[in-house]
Motif scaffolding. Structure first.
Motif, PDB file in Angstrom:
ATOM      1  N   TRP A   9      10.498   2.566  -1.339  1.00  0.00           N
ATOM      2  CA  TRP A   9      10.162   3.920  -1.815  1.00  0.00           C
ATOM      3  C   TRP A   9      10.224   3.944  -3.350  1.00  0.00           C
ATOM      4  O   TRP A   9      11.102   3.306  -3.940  1.00  0.00           O
ATOM      5  CB  TRP A   9      11.163   4.951  -1.272  1.00  0.00           C
ATOM      6  CG  TRP A   9      11.020   5.199   0.204  1.00  0.00           C
ATOM      7  CD1 TRP A   9      10.302   6.175   0.773  1.00  0.00           C
ATOM      8  CD2 TRP A   9      11.659   4.454   1.217  1.00  0.00           C
ATOM      9  NE1 TRP A   9      10.406   6.119   2.130  1.00  0.00           N
ATOM     10  CE2 TRP A   9      11.245   5.041   2.441  1.00  0.00           C
ATOM     11  CE3 TRP A   9      12.495   3.333   1.259  1.00  0.00           C
ATOM     12  CZ2 TRP A   9      11.648   4.578   3.661  1.00  0.00           C
ATOM     13  CZ3 TRP A   9      12.895   2.898   2.494  1.00  0.00           C
ATOM     14  CH2 TRP A   9      12.463   3.503   3.688  1.00  0.00           C
ATOM     15  N   TYR A  54       0.841  -1.192   0.000  1.00  0.00           N
ATOM     16  CA  TYR A  54       0.000   0.000   0.000  1.00  0.00           C
ATOM     17  C   TYR A  54       0.868   1.231   0.000  1.00  0.00           C
ATOM     18  O   TYR A  54       2.057   1.184   0.346  1.00  0.00           O
ATOM     19  CB  TYR A  54      -0.927   0.007   1.231  1.00  0.00           C
ATOM     20  CG  TYR A  54      -0.187   0.291   2.515  1.00  0.00           C
ATOM     21  CD1 TYR A  54       0.385  -0.764   3.235  1.00  0.00           C
ATOM     22  CD2 TYR A  54      -0.035   1.587   2.996  1.00  0.00           C
ATOM     23  CE1 TYR A  54       1.074  -0.522   4.383  1.00  0.00           C
ATOM     24  CE2 TYR A  54       0.648   1.831   4.152  1.00  0.00           C
ATOM     25  CZ  TYR A  54       1.196   0.779   4.865  1.00  0.00           C
ATOM     26  OH  TYR A  54       1.888   1.038   5.988  1.00  0.00           O
ATOM     27  N   ASP A  72       5.739   6.409  -0.647  1.00  0.00           N
ATOM     28  CA  ASP A  72       6.209   5.621   0.530  1.00  0.00           C
ATOM     29  C   ASP A  72       5.408   4.332   0.526  1.00  0.00           C
ATOM     30  O   ASP A  72       4.178   4.328   0.655  1.00  0.00           O
ATOM     31  CB  ASP A  72       5.893   6.464   1.773  1.00  0.00           C
ATOM     32  CG  ASP A  72       6.650   6.011   2.968  1.00  0.00           C
ATOM     33  OD1 ASP A  72       7.400   5.013   2.887  1.00  0.00           O
ATOM     34  OD2 ASP A  72       6.493   6.659   4.046  1.00  0.00           O
ATOM     35  N   LEU A  73       6.108   3.182   0.397  1.00  0.00           N
ATOM     36  CA  LEU A  73       5.405   1.909   0.288  1.00  0.00           C
ATOM     37  C   LEU A  73       5.595   1.079   1.559  1.00  0.00           C
ATOM     38  O   LEU A  73       6.655   1.080   2.177  1.00  0.00           O
ATOM     39  CB  LEU A  73       5.948   1.112  -0.900  1.00  0.00           C
ATOM     40  CG  LEU A  73       5.757   1.704  -2.293  1.00  0.00           C
ATOM     41  CD1 LEU A  73       6.393   0.748  -3.329  1.00  0.00           C
ATOM     42  CD2 LEU A  73       4.289   1.881  -2.617  1.00  0.00           C
ATOM     43  N   GLY A  74       4.488   0.372   1.842  1.00  0.00           N
ATOM     44  CA  GLY A  74       4.606  -0.545   2.984  1.00  0.00           C
ATOM     45  C   GLY A  74       3.764  -1.769   2.737  1.00  0.00           C
ATOM     46  O   GLY A  74       3.006  -1.832   1.753  1.00  0.00           O
ATOM     47  N   ARG A 121       9.647  -2.123   3.898  1.00  0.00           N
ATOM     48  CA  ARG A 121       9.573  -0.712   3.487  1.00  0.00           C
ATOM     49  C   ARG A 121      10.181  -0.565   2.080  1.00  0.00           C
ATOM     50  O   ARG A 121      11.174  -1.239   1.759  1.00  0.00           O
ATOM     51  CB  ARG A 121      10.373   0.177   4.461  1.00  0.00           C
ATOM     52  CG  ARG A 121       9.925   0.138   5.891  1.00  0.00           C
ATOM     53  CD  ARG A 121       8.580   0.837   6.035  1.00  0.00           C
ATOM     54  NE  ARG A 121       8.616   2.176   5.525  1.00  0.00           N
ATOM     55  CZ  ARG A 121       9.075   3.236   6.190  1.00  0.00           C
ATOM     56  NH1 ARG A 121       9.532   3.082   7.423  1.00  0.00           N
ATOM     57  NH2 ARG A 121       9.076   4.427   5.658  1.00  0.00           N
TER      58      ARG A 121
END
Lengths: 793, 213
Positions: free
Chosen positions: B147, B105, B135-137, B145
């Motif tokens: 980016w 997400y 910013d991805l998680g 993590r």
């Protein structure tokens, strides 16, 4: 009176049992009081200490609870912050959505205050009442600290309640902001504290206005806010005692003063049971102790009371009743038994005393006391015309019997005499007693003079049979005095009657008549005697005594070598009183010592006048000493003093002593004689032959002269035996180194015969009767001329 | 020859992209292009690896074309590679090479999306059509993590370990030089500087402040 004295006196009035019980119970009570006080004090100390310890641990619990709560809340908040929906809502950028998402989360987790800060700690959203700038700023700072991870939570008052705040980052997935949530914790925490530690909680908001935040103490809300001060202490709230402790300020607590309170009553309750049991034990101990003490003391005091009654019985002379020992083997029993032994001892010694008091030990006859008592009884019960006689008898020559035949025989004589008289009276109402010495008395309760005389005759008859002793027969002769009385008497007459009978008896003895009936004339003679002592004293002070001298001639040379000093009394009323009338009396009363000294003084005064002219030997003057003088240990000193006073040499004096004077107390007499002889006095034995002493005995005495009694000298003429006695005496005396003086030379023949018998000196009416001093000197001059005695050049 | 390399692509992708870039650079270089060297340091002067530098200008923006073959896979519960720089319009695939499922997400404004629990490669790649930091998680695995830096210029590069970033064959002109690093906090401004490129090589030094640990 001091209070202590007062109580001691009051206590002393109580019985032993009560006193013992009272004192011991009182002491125990005091001890218990002290112990109770001490225990209660320790308990109170312990209670306070325990409470303080409990408060300390409560404070730790409080800290733990806060930390735990913080962790729990932080966990909840972080879970919430990680919720995808929440995060997406927050990331939506739509304020309304964010607000509602926050509200929703708040409700879920139960936070009353929530705020979201961005990564620059700018407030994004706030929910939870009025966003007071101070509060926001405080929350902002908290969020910053959280970001730096220096704190985990923060507690502070918000809207009047204690809130705990936690903060957690919002990650998307990088930290895009911080959510801060606040939870009211006071009630929950207080409930936890209450259930975990029993401590109560009082929270105050500090700062400009101190205000109560929370109280779980009944009445705590009414307490003025500044009442509690200090870190620890005690306080009373709504009537309850509390110990309180201020919880040390934590860095994560802001603007809050928190106090933990522990009710002391709860802690005391733990000891309450113990206190009650102790009190119960004390009271029970007191009661048991009192009962025990009373019983113990009673076991002592009851026997004591019984013994006291026994002692009172003994005090009135009732020794008959045995003292019980209460069947006890302890000290009380021992005491009672010892007491009973004492009773028996007193009983028997009382009987002995009775016997000694009323019976004569030697003869077994009643003694004078019993006799007098009996006589008194008789006199009291006598009718107006009753006749009663008292007879007193005295054994003749009893002293001689004792001296010659020994005291044991004398005693036997008395016993035999008692038996014979008692046998005579046996079966009659007459009573015989031993008055003392060789005196016996008989009372005839219903007898007049005739009966008494008849009895006297019978007694004489009974005593006629001589008493045998080692082949010798000793005759018993008595002098009897009788006194009768007719008519009523009173008891006090008893002694008078005995005394009159004695007077009669002495008269009988004097007259050698054997029996005399009392007559008042006899009484006056005795009365005369009684007043003589005063008259004798007067005789000395009024110079009524006279010194007479009877010369002693040296038979070989007819020289007047000595003289015997004799006393004469010129009574102002009665004229010349013969020595026989007052010398025995003076000896009896002891007054003779004054007469002896008077004699010596008079003699020493005249001694120099009496000395013959120069060329003749000195005249030695002899003085008679009585037994009284020999018994007086100071006599030699007195004698010495008188002689010194008049410068008379000791050799100028001769001291004459009769045998009987020595025999009264030979030991003391000998001591005095030795002292006198050692001092240089010439000693002479007077009346030799009348006593019972042997020459062998006399040899032991420091005497240098012996005077043969005149009865032998006077008998020389008619009796060859007397002449023989005189001769042997002279020879024996010479053999023993003694010079001999013969008394009672009444004629020329005897004078001549004595000279033939080698007698040294002579004295008697043939030469001269006793003469006054001046006459003596004149007589001597004549005598010397008559006998052509040469005066030595 | 040194060339800019696009990190985070697989070999195949690198090869294709590299060819395109070489062709592009050649055309520019023919008009007198120059090399820009950017050395990036942390606060205390410590050399910083992994920073991304790019030059923006209107001319550059006009030259942008989407990249192809860009992907961020999930291997051993990690995004591989964790940092990808793409041009606007590039579609990125998120192949799941793990046996567990992931939920990728992003709430970043440059590209908000989520790929609900899936395994294998999701059907459609995600197209990054706006420049910015994404910013991805993974909603299931917090530690994952990644980016995606979406840039509006063809001139960008990422520093290798221990070396400065070199942007080669940049045509002369005025540019805005920006330097970014995944440790820059969200919403924190990038390091920026105007640079003028001439025929001569240019060396720029950038110091990034306020990096997260």
């Amino acid at each position: 009176m001091s209070t202590a004295g007062f109580w001691a006196k009051r206590l002393g009035k109580l019985g032993l049992a009560r006193r013992t019980a009272l004192v011991s119970v009182g002491l125990l009570f005091c001890i218990q009081l002290v112990v109770q006080f001490f225990i209660r004090d320790r308990i109170e100390n312990s209670v306070q200490h325990n409470v303080m310890v409990a408060l300390d641990s409560s404070a730790n619990v409080w800290g733990r609870l806060l930390d735990q709560n913080a962790e729990k809340l932080a966990l909840g908040a972080s879970v919430l912050a990680a919720d995808f929906g929440f995060r997406s809502a927050i990331s939506s950028g739509d304020q309304e959505t964010i607000q509602s998402a926050l509200e929703n989360s708040q409700q879920r987790i139960g936070a009353t205050v929530a705020a979201i800060f961005d990564t620059n700690f700018e407030l994004k959203t706030f929910n939870g009442g009025v966003p007071d700038p101070a509060l926001i700023s405080s929350l902002q700072n908290f969020a910053r600290s959280m970001a730096k991870m220096t704190v985990k939570s923060q507690s502070m008052p918000v809207h009047g309640r204690l809130h705990q705040f936690v903060s957690t980052p919002i990650k998307a997935p990088s930290t895009i902001g911080w959510i801060v949530m606040g939870f009211p914790i006071d009630q929950a925490l207080s409930a936890d504290m209450q259930s975990l530690t029993g401590a109560k909680l009082l929270l105050y908001q500090t700062g400009a206005a101190r205000a109560l935040l929370f109280s779980s103490v009944a009445g705590g809300a009414q307490l003025p806010v500044s009442t509690l001060s200090g870190d620890v202490g005690r306080i009373q709230i709504a009537g309850e005692d509390y110990a309180f402790k201020r919880i040390n300020q934590r860095t994560d607590m802001v603007a809050v003063d928190a106090y933990l309170l522990a009710p002391l009553e709860d802690a005391r309750a733990a000891f309450g049971y113990m206190k009650n049991v102790l009190l119960l034990i004390d009271v029970a101990a007191l009661v048991l102790f009192a009962l025990g003490s009373i019983e113990l003391a009673r076991r002592v005091s009851q026997p004591l009371n019984a013994l006291m009654e026994d002692a009172q019985r003994l005090a009135i002379g009732d020794y008959s009743q045995k003292i019980p020992d209460f069947g006890r083997q302890d000290e009380v029993g021992n005491f009672a038994r010892a007491f009973d032994q004492m009773r028996q001892g007193i009983q028997s010694s009382q009987a002995e005393v009775q016997r000694l008091a009323y019976w004569d030990r030697l003869t077994g006859l009643p003694n004078r006391a019993q006799f007098t008592g009996r006589l008194e009884d008789l006199l009291r019960s006598a009718g107006p015309d009753a006749a009663l006689s008292v007879m007193v008898m005295d054994l003749d020559r009893f002293k001689h019997i004792n001296d010659v035949l020994g005291y044991a025989f004398g005693d036997r004589v008395l016993q035999i005499m008692a038996q014979r008289i008692a046998a005579l009276l046996d079966g009659s109402d007459r009573m015989v007693c031993r008055l003392g010495g060789c005196n016996f008395a008989v009372v005839l309760p219903r007898g007049g003079i005739d009966a008494a005389l008849e009895l006297a005759k019978a007694i004489n008859l009974a005593l006629e049979e001589p008493v045998r002793h080692e082949g010798q027969a000793v005759d018993l002769r008595v002098g009897v005095g009788v006194c009768s009385h007719v008519g009523a008497f009173d008891g006090t007459l008893a002694d008078t009657l005995i005394g009159r009978a004695e007077v009669a008896m002495y008269a009988a003895k004097r007259s050698h008549s054997g029996l005399k009936v009392y007559d008042p004339s006899l009484d006056s003679a005795s009365a005369q005697t009684l007043s003589m002592l005063g008259e004798l004293k007067q005789a000395i002070s009024h110079n009524e005594l006279r010194l007479f001298l009877q010369p002693k001639i040296q038979l070989r040379t007819d020289q007047v070598v000595a003289a015997e000093a004799l006393v004469r009394w010129v009574h102002p009323a009665r004229g010349m009183v013969p020595p026989m009338d007052f010398i025995p009396f003076a000896e009896q009363t002891g007054f003779i010592r004054h007469i002896t000294i008077w004699m010596i003084d008079a003699l020493a005064r005249s001694w120099h006048d009496l000395q013959p002219p120069a060329g003749q030997g000195p005249l030695r003057v002899a003085v008679n000493l009585s037994t009284r003088d020999l018994m007086d240990p100071e006599f030699p000193a007195k004698l010495e003093q008188v002689l010194q006073q008049h410068a008379v040499p000791r050799a100028g004096l001769c001291l004459e002593i009769t045998e009987s004077a020595i025999m009264d107390d030979p030991v003391r007499a000998e001591a005095t004689l030795n002292e006198l002889a050692n001092a240089g006095y010439k000693l002479s034995i007077d009346d030799f032959g009348t006593g019972y002493s042997s020459l062998a005995y006399l040899k032991r005495l420091p005497v240098s002269e012996l005077k043969i009694d005149k009865s032998f000298v006077m008998g020389m003429e008619g009796s060859e035996s007397d002449a023989q006695i005189v001769k042997s005496t002279i020879d024996l005396a010479h053999n023993l180194g003694l010079s001999v003086v013969a008394e009672g030379i009444e004629n020329d023949a005897i004078y001549a015969k004595l000279r033939v018998l080698n007698c040294d000196e002579g004295q008697g009416y043939f030469m001269s009767k006793p003469l006054p001093v001046t006459d003596f000197v004149a007589w001597r001059a004549r005598w010397l001329v008559q006998h052509g005695v040469m005066v030595d050049a | 020859m040194r060339e800019a390399r696009f990190l985070g692509l697989n070999r195949y992708c690198v090869w294709r992209t590299g060819l395109c870039v070489v062709l592009l650079v050649f055309s520019v270089a023919q008009a007198g292009a120059a090399d820009v060297t950017i050395s990036v340091q942390e606060d205390a002067g410590k050399p910083l690896d992994g920073a991304v530098a790019y030059l923006e200008s209107a001319a550059a923006k006009a030259l942008v074309k989407p990249l192809t073959g860009a992907e961020i896979g999930q291997v051993n519960k990690h995004f591989v590679p964790p940092v990808v720089v793409v041009t606007v319009g590039t579609a990125v695939n998120f192949p799941n090479r793990d046996t567990v499922r992931h939920h990728v997400y992003s709430f970043s404004p440059a590209k908000t999306f989520d790929l609900k629990l899936y395994s294998g490669t999701p059907a459609a790649p995600v197209v990054f059509d706006k420049p910015g930091v994404v910013d991805l998680g993974c909603n299931i695995h917090d530690q994952m993590r990644a980016w995606v830096l979406v840039v509006d210029t063809p001139y960008f590069g990422r520093g290798e370990a221990g070396q400065a970033i070199v942007l080669r064959g940049v045509p002369p002109g005025a540019y805005r030089l920006k330097v970014w690093h995944p440790r820059l906090p969200v919403n924190a401004p990038m390091w920026e500087q105007n640079v003028t490129i001439t025929a001569a090589p240019l060396a720029v030094s950038a110091v990034l402040k306020g990096l997260e640990p």
